[in-house]
Design an enzyme around this catalytic site. Structure first.
Site, PDB file in Angstrom:
ATOM      1  N   GLU A  25       0.826  -1.224   0.000  1.00  0.00           N
ATOM      2  CA  GLU A  25       0.000   0.000   0.000  1.00  0.00           C
ATOM      3  C   GLU A  25       0.853   1.263   0.000  1.00  0.00           C
ATOM      4  O   GLU A  25       0.813   2.067   0.942  1.00  0.00           O
ATOM      5  CB  GLU A  25      -0.937   0.004   1.206  1.00  0.00           C
ATOM      6  CG  GLU A  25      -2.001  -1.074   1.133  1.00  0.00           C
ATOM      7  CD  GLU A  25      -3.057  -0.956   2.211  1.00  0.00           C
ATOM      8  OE1 GLU A  25      -2.783  -0.365   3.262  1.00  0.00           O
ATOM      9  OE2 GLU A  25      -4.177  -1.476   2.009  1.00  0.00           O
ATOM     10  N   GLU A  30      -5.560  -8.281  -1.216  1.00  0.00           N
ATOM     11  CA  GLU A  30      -6.245  -8.143   0.075  1.00  0.00           C
ATOM     12  C   GLU A  30      -7.702  -7.823  -0.174  1.00  0.00           C
ATOM     13  O   GLU A  30      -8.016  -6.860  -0.869  1.00  0.00           O
ATOM     14  CB  GLU A  30      -5.684  -6.971   0.900  1.00  0.00           C
ATOM     15  CG  GLU A  30      -4.346  -7.182   1.516  1.00  0.00           C
ATOM     16  CD  GLU A  30      -3.948  -6.027   2.440  1.00  0.00           C
ATOM     17  OE1 GLU A  30      -4.842  -5.389   3.046  1.00  0.00           O
ATOM     18  OE2 GLU A  30      -2.746  -5.772   2.546  1.00  0.00           O
TER      19      GLU A  30
HETATM   20  C1  BG6 Z   1      -4.404  -2.902   4.731  1.00  0.00           C
HETATM   21  C2  BG6 Z   1      -3.077  -3.401   5.175  1.00  0.00           C
HETATM   22  O1  BG6 Z   1      -4.395  -1.532   4.914  1.00  0.00           O
HETATM   23  O2  BG6 Z   1      -5.553  -3.249   5.398  1.00  0.00           O
HETATM   24  C3  BG6 Z   1      -3.118  -4.500   6.211  1.00  0.00           C
HETATM   25  O3  BG6 Z   1      -2.223  -3.744   4.121  1.00  0.00           O
HETATM   26  C4  BG6 Z   1      -4.264  -4.231   7.161  1.00  0.00           C
HETATM   27  O4  BG6 Z   1      -1.867  -4.552   6.844  1.00  0.00           O
HETATM   28  C5  BG6 Z   1      -5.560  -4.274   6.363  1.00  0.00           C
HETATM   29  O5  BG6 Z   1      -4.315  -5.112   8.241  1.00  0.00           O
HETATM   30  C6  BG6 Z   1      -6.810  -4.100   7.192  1.00  0.00           C
HETATM   31  O6  BG6 Z   1      -6.737  -2.951   7.988  1.00  0.00           O
HETATM   32  P1  BG6 Z   1      -6.922  -3.050   9.550  1.00  0.00           P
HETATM   33  O7  BG6 Z   1      -6.585  -1.723  10.079  1.00  0.00           O
HETATM   34  O8  BG6 Z   1      -8.354  -3.418   9.750  1.00  0.00           O
HETATM   35  O9  BG6 Z   1      -6.014  -4.119  10.044  1.00  0.00           O
END
Ligand code: BG6
Length: 475
Positions: free
Chosen positions: A179, A374
């Site tokens: 990211e 993701e």
């Molecule tokens: C993304 C990241 O921003 O979202 C992850 O690459 C992160 O590392 C994921 O865990 C979800 O966000 P959060 O804050 O709910 O863990």
């Protein structure tokens, strides 16, 4: 209709959120080890990180995380039961170069990842590896102010060359930075920067640090391709297109501008140069990048092979002051509340169609293969006394997103390399430091305050995903 047989169905994890073992086998601390939990003001610490490196609390979630470092064999055996074809992992820089500046790498750290990737391959799981996922050696933060300093480029390149070389036959898919656009929103997480969000120099420091990362990313592509020309090296952004709040042309233009800001970095990594928008934006903000002779050629000649991205939600923007009041709180990238979408307790709006929209936007712009590295739903789950976890809401979320992803591929003609469920095993939340914001298909018995025996339990969504993969790949 089905996706191609080489489609990478899988899951994703990050070292700082799962490994723990923060000071074992030669590893030294890194940026995430100093992030407190939510109860001790994690967000505030990220926005005002001035003295973040002073240890003040008893509990720091990343230091133990879900103890993947010691349990990875059982975790991978369990995940393999779902039939996943790929697992995204990141390497912890300080396991390889504990201060970032050693002449020789730490053999224990190298051996750990060698065994981890070998274990994946034993089950036919393709490792997809991020070189830097919210991870900067503490020593480099203290000595250089992390990515604010250009000297990080050479240190990162050395680290990249070491792991590319060591895993040249074990890993094919790489990503340079997780990211990369997140550095402009939460610079400590994205780049180990100690800049305060109220600092008048904020934009200058952050965009210059991002430039250093972009040059480092290109250096990694250059050296990676030399080491193994078959490597597929991608960039990675936090995606999710901005919609205009209304058909008012001003709203439409505002959405375009917001999207352009997010594209500043993948533009460089995929097109090989800053966009005209970026140059004018920098001038408007009074930003002067520390560009050195040779940067332009390096960036132009070493672009990435694919665009990895995270997608959790679309975003919404308006020019109407009334609408601007209604923000959906809880995300690093500010968005307005979209009245058509449901929203989670953590402020994520649920928009499966937005994934298809985003894929179209990204492919139209770059014409390079996409990779959804993701996607997932972070919510509370209940572990029943019999060890079951019933999570129909997660199944519904994933199913709806997969449906839209398939439409993007099969109807809109967009090449997509794979789909990885974020946090396929429950892990520490990056934004909140909580355990109870769970994304996993596997439940981990650990709680926000660090208690719990770390036992793993399959959720209902685990069986559902296994069935989905079977249908897609075999039946
Ligand atoms: C993304 C990241 O921003 O979202 C992850 O690459 C992160 O590392 C994921 O865990 C979800 O966000 P959060 O804050 O709910 O863990």
């Amino acid at each position: 209709m089905k996706l191609k047989s080489d489609f990478l169905w899988g899951g994703a994890l990050a070292a700082n959120q799962c490994e723990g073992a923060w000071q074992e086998d030669g590893r030294l601390p890194a940026s995430a080890d100093f992030l407190p939990d939510a109860a001790h003001g994690r967000w505030n610490a990220m926005l005002h990180p001035g003295n973040i490196l002073e240890t003040r609390y008893d509990y720091y979630p990343s230091r133990e995380a879900i103890d993947f470092y010691h349990r990875y064999k059982e975790d991978i055996r369990l995940l393999a039961e779902s039939g996943i074809k790929a697992l995204r992992l990141s390497i912890s820089w300080t396991r390889i170069y504990p201060t970032g500046e050693e002449n020789a790498p730490n053999e224990d750290g190298l051996r750990f990842y060698e065994e981890l990737f070998t274990e994946c391959r034993r089950y036919g799981i393709e490792p997809v590896v991020t070189l830097c996922h919210f991870d900067v050696p503490e020593a480099l933060i203290r000595k250089y102010g992390a990515w604010a300093d250009r000297r990080l480029i050479a240190l990162y390149e050395k680290y990249a060359a070491t792991v590319f070389d060591r895993y040249r036959n074990l890993v094919k898919y790489w990503m340079t930075f997780n990211e990369i656009n997140m550095i402009t929103h939460i610079p400590y997480l994205g780049g180990g920067l100690l800049v305060d969000k109220d600092d008048p120099e904020f934009n200058q420091i952050v965009y210059n640090a991002a430039h250093n990362q972009l040059v480092a990313s290109a250096c990694a592509v250059r050296i990676g391709k030399k080491i193994n020309p078959n490597f597929r090296i991608g960039c990675m952004m936090a995606a999710g297109s901005f919609y205009p709040y209304s058909c008012n042309p001003n709203d439409v233009m505002e959405a375009r501008i917001s999207n352009n800001k997010n594209y500043i970095f993948p533009d460089v990594q995929l097109n090989g140069c800053y966009s005209g928008f970026a140059r004018n934006y920098f001038a408007k903000l009074g930003i002067t990048l520390d560009e050195q002779p040779g940067d332009d050629e390096l960036l132009a000649q070493n672009t990435c092979d694919f665009l990895g991205f995270s997608y959790y939600s679309s975003r919404l923007i308006s020019t109407d002051p009334e609408h601007l009041k209604n923000v959906a709180d809880g995300n690093a990238i500010t968005t307005l509340r979209n009245p058509y979408l449901q929203i989670t307790k953590w402020g994520r709006q649920i928009d499966p169609v937005g994934l298809r929209v985003t894929m179209n936007d990204l492919y139209d712009r770059y014409h390079k293969p996409l990779f959804i590295v993701e996607n997932g739903l972070g919510v509370e789950d209940t572990l029943e006394v019999d060890g079951s976890v019933h999570d129909p809401y997660r199944v519904e979320y994933l199913d709806a997103h997969i449906t839209q992803m398939k439409k993007a591929v099969l109807e809109d003609g967009i090449p997509c390399m794979g789909y990885l469920v974020w946090g396929i095993i429950d892990l520490v939340s990056a934004g909140g430091g909580e355990m109870d914001k769970r994304y996993g298909l596997v439940y981990v018995n650990k709680h926000n305050d660090g208690t719990g025996d770390l036992a793993r339990y399959k959720k209902d969504s685990f069986g559902w995903y296994a069935q989905k993969i079977r249908e897609e790949c075999y039946e």
